[in-house]
Design a protein around this motif. Structure first.
Motif, PDB file in Angstrom:
ATOM      1  N   ASP A 108       0.789  -1.014  -0.055  1.00 39.39           N
ATOM      2  CA  ASP A 108       0.016   0.006   0.030  1.00 39.39           C
ATOM      3  C   ASP A 108       0.934   1.194  -0.011  1.00 39.39           C
ATOM      4  OD1 ASP A 108      -2.306  -1.418  -0.002  1.00 39.39           O
ATOM      5  OD2 ASP A 108      -2.690  -1.120   1.888  1.00 39.39           O
ATOM      6  N   ASN A 156     -14.723   0.893   1.039  1.00 43.06           N
ATOM      7  CA  ASN A 156     -15.035   1.338   2.212  1.00 43.06           C
ATOM      8  C   ASN A 156     -16.387   1.226   2.660  1.00 43.06           C
ATOM      9  OD1 ASN A 156     -12.345   1.861   2.888  1.00 43.06           O
ATOM     10  ND2 ASN A 156     -12.465   3.974   2.692  1.00 43.06           N
ATOM     11  N   ALA A 157     -17.208   1.754   1.742  1.00 44.59           N
ATOM     12  CA  ALA A 157     -18.760   1.807   1.793  1.00 44.59           C
ATOM     13  C   ALA A 157     -19.281   0.363   2.131  1.00 44.59           C
ATOM     14  CB  ALA A 157     -19.316   2.628   0.737  1.00 44.59           C
ATOM     15  N   LYS A 194     -17.323  -2.175   3.068  1.00 39.87           N
ATOM     16  CA  LYS A 194     -16.503  -2.527   4.281  1.00 39.87           C
ATOM     17  C   LYS A 194     -17.374  -2.184   5.870  1.00 39.87           C
ATOM     18  CE  LYS A 194     -12.552  -1.793   4.749  1.00 39.87           C
ATOM     19  NZ  LYS A 194     -10.956  -1.856   4.939  1.00 39.87           N
ATOM     20  N   PHE A 206     -18.835   7.734  11.431  1.00 39.00           N
ATOM     21  CA  PHE A 206     -17.667   7.767  12.284  1.00 39.00           C
ATOM     22  C   PHE A 206     -17.866   9.224  12.926  1.00 39.00           C
ATOM     23  CE2 PHE A 206     -16.343   9.152   8.219  1.00 39.00           C
ATOM     24  CZ  PHE A 206     -15.832  10.352   8.166  1.00 39.00           C
ATOM     25  N   ILE A 250      -8.741  10.455   9.242  1.00 40.10           N
ATOM     26  CA  ILE A 250      -8.763   9.370   8.145  1.00 40.10           C
ATOM     27  C   ILE A 250      -8.233   9.468   6.914  1.00 40.10           C
ATOM     28  CG2 ILE A 250     -11.155   8.648   9.376  1.00 40.10           C
ATOM     29  CD1 ILE A 250     -12.329  10.141   6.978  1.00 40.10           C
ATOM     30  N   ARG A 268      -6.581   4.595  11.321  1.00 38.45           N
ATOM     31  CA  ARG A 268      -7.753   4.030  11.047  1.00 38.45           C
ATOM     32  C   ARG A 268      -8.570   4.231  12.173  1.00 38.45           C
ATOM     33  NH1 ARG A 268      -7.873  -1.865  10.569  1.00 38.45           N
ATOM     34  NH2 ARG A 268      -9.431  -1.310   9.029  1.00 38.45           N
ATOM     35  N   GLY A 320      -7.806  -4.324   6.638  1.00 40.07           N
ATOM     36  CA  GLY A 320      -7.166  -3.114   5.871  1.00 40.07           C
ATOM     37  C   GLY A 320      -5.823  -2.560   6.634  1.00 40.07           C
ATOM     38  N   THR A 321      -5.154  -1.630   5.930  1.00 35.68           N
ATOM     39  CA  THR A 321      -3.936  -0.956   6.452  1.00 35.68           C
ATOM     40  C   THR A 321      -4.346   0.475   6.891  1.00 35.68           C
ATOM     41  OG1 THR A 321      -3.261  -0.468   4.303  1.00 35.68           O
ATOM     42  CG2 THR A 321      -2.406  -2.655   5.054  1.00 35.68           C
ATOM     43  N   GLY A 322      -5.427   0.946   6.205  1.00 37.36           N
ATOM     44  CA  GLY A 322      -5.468   2.398   6.683  1.00 37.36           C
ATOM     45  C   GLY A 322      -5.196   3.332   5.455  1.00 37.36           C
ATOM     46  N   GLY A 362      -6.065   3.660   2.228  1.00 33.11           N
ATOM     47  CA  GLY A 362      -7.261   3.658   1.279  1.00 33.11           C
ATOM     48  C   GLY A 362      -7.557   5.160   1.166  1.00 33.11           C
ATOM     49  N   LEU A 363      -7.975   6.012   2.079  1.00 32.92           N
ATOM     50  CA  LEU A 363      -8.338   7.244   2.053  1.00 32.92           C
ATOM     51  C   LEU A 363      -7.094   8.146   1.665  1.00 32.92           C
ATOM     52  CD1 LEU A 363     -11.362   7.680   4.568  1.00 32.92           C
ATOM     53  CD2 LEU A 363     -11.261   7.669   1.953  1.00 32.92           C
ATOM     54  N   SER A 382     -22.139   7.662   6.059  1.00 31.00           N
ATOM     55  CA  SER A 382     -21.222   8.478   5.708  1.00 31.00           C
ATOM     56  C   SER A 382     -21.393   8.886   4.112  1.00 31.00           C
ATOM     57  CB  SER A 382     -19.902   8.001   5.612  1.00 31.00           C
ATOM     58  OG  SER A 382     -19.575   7.097   7.086  1.00 31.00           O
ATOM     59  N   PHE A 419     -18.936  10.584   1.195  1.00 30.89           N
ATOM     60  CA  PHE A 419     -17.599  11.283   0.941  1.00 30.89           C
ATOM     61  C   PHE A 419     -18.009  12.305  -0.255  1.00 30.89           C
ATOM     62  CE2 PHE A 419     -14.487   9.549   3.555  1.00 30.89           C
ATOM     63  CZ  PHE A 419     -15.018   8.502   4.107  1.00 30.89           C
TER      64      PHE A 419
END
Ligand SMILES: Nc1ncnc2c1ncn2[C@@H]1O[C@H](COP(=O)(O)OP(=O)(O)OP(=O)(O)O)[C@@H](O)[C@H]1O
Ligand SMILES: [Mg+2]
Length: 248
Positions: free
Chosen positions: A85, A151-152, A154, A185, A193, A199, A208-210, A212-213, A237, A239
Motif C-alpha cells: 500500500d 470502504n462503503a 466494508k 464515524f 482518516i 484507522r 485493511g491497512t488504513g 485507502g483514503l 457516511s 464522501f
C-alpha cells in the motif's frame, strides 16, 4: 518604484522557496518508495523460510512453537500489505499524465463490476446516478472510486447496505457524492482518516491497512480537486469529491 521592486523580489523569493519545497517533497517520496521497495526482499525471505519451517518441521514443534510460527507468518503478511500500500501511495504521480477525458459514470460502473463479489457478500444495493465527465488519469480516478466504494461496503451497518453515487452540479463546480448508510464515524476524526495508516475502527473487526483514503486524497489533490466527508456514528457516511470538469 521601490515598492514594486521590493514586491517583485519577495515574489521571486517565494517562488524559489516553493520550488525547493516541491523538490524536497519529491525526494522524500522517492526515498519512501525505495525504502518500501527494498524492504520487500528480506520480508519475502522471512515468509518463505517461515513457511518452510511450518511444512518441514511441523511435527517437531510443540503447540507453543506452532503458535509462534503462525503469529510470525500473520504479522509478515500484514507487513507485506503495508508495504504494498505504501508503494501504491508513492506511485500516485506528481502530475497525472496524460490527462484524459474520463466519463465518470463509465469508470464507476467498471469499479462496481470489479467489486461484484464483495457487493454480493454484503448484500449491498448500489445506485449510480448521472455523473459528469472529468479531466484526469483514468486508472487513478478508478482507484479513487474503488477505495471509496470498498470502504462503503466494508463499513456497512446492521441493516441492508445502500450505496448511492451522484453529483450536484453548481455554477462553478460539480461535487460528487459517495453515500452509504453504514456505521459512520465521528467527524472530529475527519482529518485523521485521510492520513496514511490511520484507522478509526479496529483491525480485528475490519481488515485493511488504513491507506485507502490517504491514496484518495493524494489522487484528488494531484488532480487539483478536493475530498472531504460528512458522517455521524451509526448514521452512515458521505464522501464528497470535487474534480476538474472536462468542460472547464
Ligand atoms: N464509509 C466509511 N464509513 C465509516 N468509516 C469509514 C468509512 N470509510 C473510512 N472510514 C474510516 O476511516 C478509516 C480510514 O479509511 P481507509 O480507507 O484509509 O483505511 P481502511 O479501509 O481501514 O484500510 P485500507 O483502505 O487500507 O484497506 C477506516 O479505518 C475507518 O475507520
Ligand atoms: Mg479503505
Amino acid at each position: 518604484m521601490t515598492d514594486i521592486s521590493d514586491r517583485k523580489k519577495a515574489e521571486e523569493k517565494l517562488t524559489a522557496l516553493a520550488g525547493k519545497l516541491e523538490f524536497r517533497n519529491r525526494e522524500l517520496e522517492q526515498f519512501a518508495f525505495i525504502a518500501a521497495h527494498d524492504l520487500q526482499e528480506p520480508l519475502r525471505k522471512i515468509m518463505a523460510f517461515g513457511e518452510r519451517l511450518g511444512t518441514k518441521y511441523r511435527e517437531k514443534l510443540d503447540e507453543e512453537g506452532k503458535d509462534y510460527l503462525i503469529r510470525i507468518l500473520n504479522a509478515s503478511k500484514r507487513m507485506q500489505q503495508f508495504i504494498r500500500d505504501l508503494i501504491k501511495y508513492t506511485r500516485v504521480a506528481a502530475r497525472p499524465e496524460p490527462l484524459d477525458t474520463v466519463d465518470l459514470r463509465e469508470a464507476v460502473m467498471e469499479v462496481i463490476s470489479d467489486l461484484e463479489i464483495k457487493t454480493e457478500r454484503v448484500g449491498a444495493n448500489i445506485e449510480v446516478f448521472e455523473l459528469p465527465a472529468v479531466k484526469g488519469e483514468k486508472s487513478q480516478i478508478r482507484q479513487l472510486f474503488q477505495n471509496l466504494i470498498a470502504n462503503a461496503l466494508k463499513f456497512h451497518g446492521e441493516e441492508q447496505s445502500h450505496i448511492r453515487i451522484y453529483s450536484r452540479p453548481t455554477d462553478h463546480d460539480c461535487p460528487i457524492f459517495v453515500e452509504d448508510n453504514g456505521i459512520g464515524f465521528d467527524e472530529k476524526y475527519l482529518d485523521r482518516i485521510f492520513v496514511p495508516f490511520q484507522r478509526l475502527h479496529g483491525k480485528s473487526a475490519y481488515e485493511g491497512t488504513g491507506m485507502g483514503l490517504a491514496i484518495c486524497r493524494k489522487i484528488v489533490e494531484r488532480h487539483g480537486g478536493s475530498i472531504t466527508a460528512k458522517s455521524k456514528p451509526g448514521e452512515g457516511s458521505t464522501f464528497i469529491i470535487t474534480l476538474p470538469l472536462e468542460c472547464n
